[in-house]
Motif scaffolding. Sequence first.
Motif, PDB file in Angstrom:
ATOM      1  N   ARG A  45      -1.942  -0.819   7.149  1.00 24.80           N
ATOM      2  CA  ARG A  45      -2.657   0.120   8.001  1.00 24.80           C
ATOM      3  C   ARG A  45      -3.043   1.356   7.207  1.00 24.80           C
ATOM      4  NH1 ARG A  45       1.987   2.335  12.246  1.00 24.80           N
ATOM      5  NH2 ARG A  45       3.160   3.617  10.760  1.00 24.80           N
ATOM      6  N   GLN A  46      -4.090   2.005   7.680  1.00 22.03           N
ATOM      7  CA  GLN A  46      -4.576   3.198   6.992  1.00 22.03           C
ATOM      8  C   GLN A  46      -5.010   4.230   8.024  1.00 22.03           C
ATOM      9  OE1 GLN A  46      -7.642   2.415   4.101  1.00 22.03           O
ATOM     10  NE2 GLN A  46      -7.304   4.381   3.091  1.00 22.03           N
ATOM     11  N   ALA A  47      -4.294   5.332   8.044  1.00 29.42           N
ATOM     12  CA  ALA A  47      -4.631   6.437   8.929  1.00 29.42           C
ATOM     13  C   ALA A  47      -5.664   7.325   8.245  1.00 29.42           C
ATOM     14  CB  ALA A  47      -3.379   7.237   9.263  1.00 29.42           C
ATOM     15  N   PRO A  48      -6.424   8.079   9.017  1.00 33.28           N
ATOM     16  CA  PRO A  48      -7.439   8.955   8.420  1.00 33.28           C
ATOM     17  C   PRO A  48      -6.840   9.904   7.383  1.00 33.28           C
ATOM     18  CG  PRO A  48      -7.730   8.831  10.792  1.00 33.28           C
ATOM     19  CD  PRO A  48      -6.439   8.133  10.486  1.00 33.28           C
ATOM     20  N   GLY A  49      -7.461   9.939   6.214  1.00 34.77           N
ATOM     21  CA  GLY A  49      -7.011  10.842   5.165  1.00 34.77           C
ATOM     22  C   GLY A  49      -5.788  10.376   4.402  1.00 34.77           C
ATOM     23  N   LYS A  50      -5.328   9.168   4.692  1.00 35.67           N
ATOM     24  CA  LYS A  50      -4.123   8.652   4.025  1.00 35.67           C
ATOM     25  C   LYS A  50      -4.419   7.348   3.310  1.00 35.67           C
ATOM     26  CE  LYS A  50      -0.754  10.802   7.127  1.00 35.67           C
ATOM     27  NZ  LYS A  50       0.467  10.568   7.943  1.00 35.67           N
ATOM     28  N   GLY A  51      -3.509   6.953   2.455  1.00 37.82           N
ATOM     29  CA  GLY A  51      -3.655   5.697   1.749  1.00 37.82           C
ATOM     30  C   GLY A  51      -3.282   4.512   2.617  1.00 37.82           C
ATOM     31  N   ARG A  52      -3.616   3.322   2.133  1.00 40.38           N
ATOM     32  CA  ARG A  52      -3.289   2.108   2.872  1.00 40.38           C
ATOM     33  C   ARG A  52      -1.812   1.794   2.657  1.00 40.38           C
ATOM     34  NH1 ARG A  52      -7.851  -2.443   2.901  1.00 40.38           N
ATOM     35  NH2 ARG A  52      -8.926  -0.512   3.461  1.00 40.38           N
ATOM     36  N   GLU A  53      -1.095   1.590   3.750  1.00 44.16           N
ATOM     37  CA  GLU A  53       0.335   1.356   3.652  1.00 44.16           C
ATOM     38  C   GLU A  53       0.722   0.009   4.248  1.00 44.16           C
ATOM     39  OE1 GLU A  53       2.582   4.298   5.765  1.00 44.16           O
ATOM     40  OE2 GLU A  53       1.867   3.656   7.728  1.00 44.16           O
ATOM     41  N   PHE A  54       1.722  -0.575   3.650  1.00 40.95           N
ATOM     42  CA  PHE A  54       2.244  -1.870   4.102  1.00 40.95           C
ATOM     43  C   PHE A  54       2.908  -1.722   5.452  1.00 40.95           C
ATOM     44  CE2 PHE A  54       4.064  -6.037   3.692  1.00 40.95           C
ATOM     45  CZ  PHE A  54       5.346  -5.949   4.217  1.00 40.95           C
TER      46      PHE A  54
END
Length: 124
Positions: free
Chosen positions: A38-47
Amino acid sequence: QVQLVESGGGLAQAGGSLRLSCAASGLKFSTYTMAWFRQAPGKGREFGAGTTWSGGSTYYADSLKDRFTISRDNAKNTVDLQMNNLKPEDTAAYYCAARGPTAVVTTPTRYGYWGQGTQVTVSS
């Protein structure tokens, strides 16, 4: 060509549930490790969660393991993510990803195939 198509995203209230599904084609699905990121706005893609080819082993981010469940159906070439007790911080674009018949890993660059993503928005 390989295609991963996510569905099931949308708007939910805090404490509610959503079920995401990813339909795969163009690959021998039963031999691939699958994961949700998942990827929240302004953040990196996380497992978020992953499952090995048979579904016999599953792995979760520590923050999700008590609320999210990953499952796969090799007969239908699908992998789902059941999300319960949703929180506003779960708001993100959710992506399905695939890699060869190897271990689940949490690094996005280790996955060769990605879906286009589905948006999940959780209101407080």
